[in-house]
Design a protein around this motif. Structure first.
Motif, PDB file in Angstrom:
ATOM      1  N   THR A   4     134.877  37.891  41.933  1.00  0.00           N
ATOM      2  CA  THR A   4     135.295  37.472  40.610  1.00  0.00           C
ATOM      3  C   THR A   4     136.356  36.406  40.768  1.00  0.00           C
ATOM      4  O   THR A   4     137.321  36.591  41.498  1.00  0.00           O
ATOM      5  CB  THR A   4     135.869  38.656  39.806  1.00  0.00           C
ATOM      6  N   THR A  24     139.411  33.963  30.923  1.00  0.00           N
ATOM      7  CA  THR A  24     138.005  33.976  31.302  1.00  0.00           C
ATOM      8  C   THR A  24     137.862  34.348  32.776  1.00  0.00           C
ATOM      9  O   THR A  24     138.599  33.853  33.611  1.00  0.00           O
ATOM     10  CB  THR A  24     137.370  32.587  31.062  1.00  0.00           C
ATOM     11  N   LEU A  41     131.852  42.924  37.955  1.00  0.00           N
ATOM     12  CA  LEU A  41     131.507  42.754  36.541  1.00  0.00           C
ATOM     13  C   LEU A  41     132.252  43.764  35.682  1.00  0.00           C
ATOM     14  O   LEU A  41     132.804  43.410  34.635  1.00  0.00           O
ATOM     15  CB  LEU A  41     129.993  42.888  36.342  1.00  0.00           C
ATOM     16  N   LEU A  45     134.837  42.687  32.742  1.00  0.00           N
ATOM     17  CA  LEU A  45     134.613  43.097  31.350  1.00  0.00           C
ATOM     18  C   LEU A  45     135.790  43.890  30.803  1.00  0.00           C
ATOM     19  O   LEU A  45     136.131  43.785  29.620  1.00  0.00           O
ATOM     20  CB  LEU A  45     133.332  43.924  31.239  1.00  0.00           C
ATOM     21  N   ARG A  46     136.416  44.669  31.652  1.00  0.00           N
ATOM     22  CA  ARG A  46     137.544  45.494  31.236  1.00  0.00           C
ATOM     23  C   ARG A  46     138.828  44.676  31.052  1.00  0.00           C
ATOM     24  O   ARG A  46     139.614  44.935  30.147  1.00  0.00           O
ATOM     25  CB  ARG A  46     137.766  46.609  32.269  1.00  0.00           C
ATOM     26  N   ARG A  50     136.577  37.066  28.104  1.00  0.00           N
ATOM     27  CA  ARG A  50     135.293  36.391  28.259  1.00  0.00           C
ATOM     28  C   ARG A  50     134.860  36.471  29.717  1.00  0.00           C
ATOM     29  O   ARG A  50     135.681  36.301  30.612  1.00  0.00           O
ATOM     30  CB  ARG A  50     135.450  34.934  27.834  1.00  0.00           C
ATOM     31  N   VAL A  51     133.564  36.720  29.941  1.00  0.00           N
ATOM     32  CA  VAL A  51     133.030  36.819  31.292  1.00  0.00           C
ATOM     33  C   VAL A  51     131.847  35.868  31.425  1.00  0.00           C
ATOM     34  O   VAL A  51     130.936  35.881  30.597  1.00  0.00           O
ATOM     35  CB  VAL A  51     132.584  38.262  31.619  1.00  0.00           C
ATOM     36  N   ARG A  89     123.082  42.628  27.332  1.00  0.00           N
ATOM     37  CA  ARG A  89     124.467  43.095  27.169  1.00  0.00           C
ATOM     38  C   ARG A  89     125.341  42.086  26.442  1.00  0.00           C
ATOM     39  O   ARG A  89     126.494  42.351  26.163  1.00  0.00           O
ATOM     40  CB  ARG A  89     125.053  43.425  28.541  1.00  0.00           C
TER      41      ARG A  89
END
Length: 90
Positions: A4, A24, A41, A45-46, A50-51, A89
């Protein structure tokens, strides 16, 4: 393996709120193309607003000693499944 990359990216919304930025995360898919239990991921998301998922298709995966119609077909299927899963999703 995946990773990430965390970025602070200004957004249109941020312009309305002086000094605020949208946070982001870019999730770089490499070998682990799962969505349902993907650690990077889940973290993105947590912890981020924005991802953005990313996969870089390296031609080396399909040439030389790795060259195979079966391998290419399998990879194409896996990437199509990843695309569908991420779109479902949101």
């Amino acid at each position: 393996m995946s990773g990430t990359l965390y970025l602070d990216v200004p957004s249109d919304l941020a312009a309305q709120h002086i000094g605020k930025r949208m946070r982001t995360a870019i999730v770089w898919y490499r070998r682990d193309l799962r969505v349902h239990d993907h650690p990077a991921l889940a973290t993105a998301l947590r912890e981020f607003e924005r991802v953005v998922p990313a996969f870089v298709l390296d031609p080396v995966l399909f040439t030389g000693r790795y060259e195979s119609a079966s391998r290419t077909g399998f990879m194409a299927g896996c990437l199509a499944d990843l695309d569908r899963s991420l779109r479902q999703r949101g």
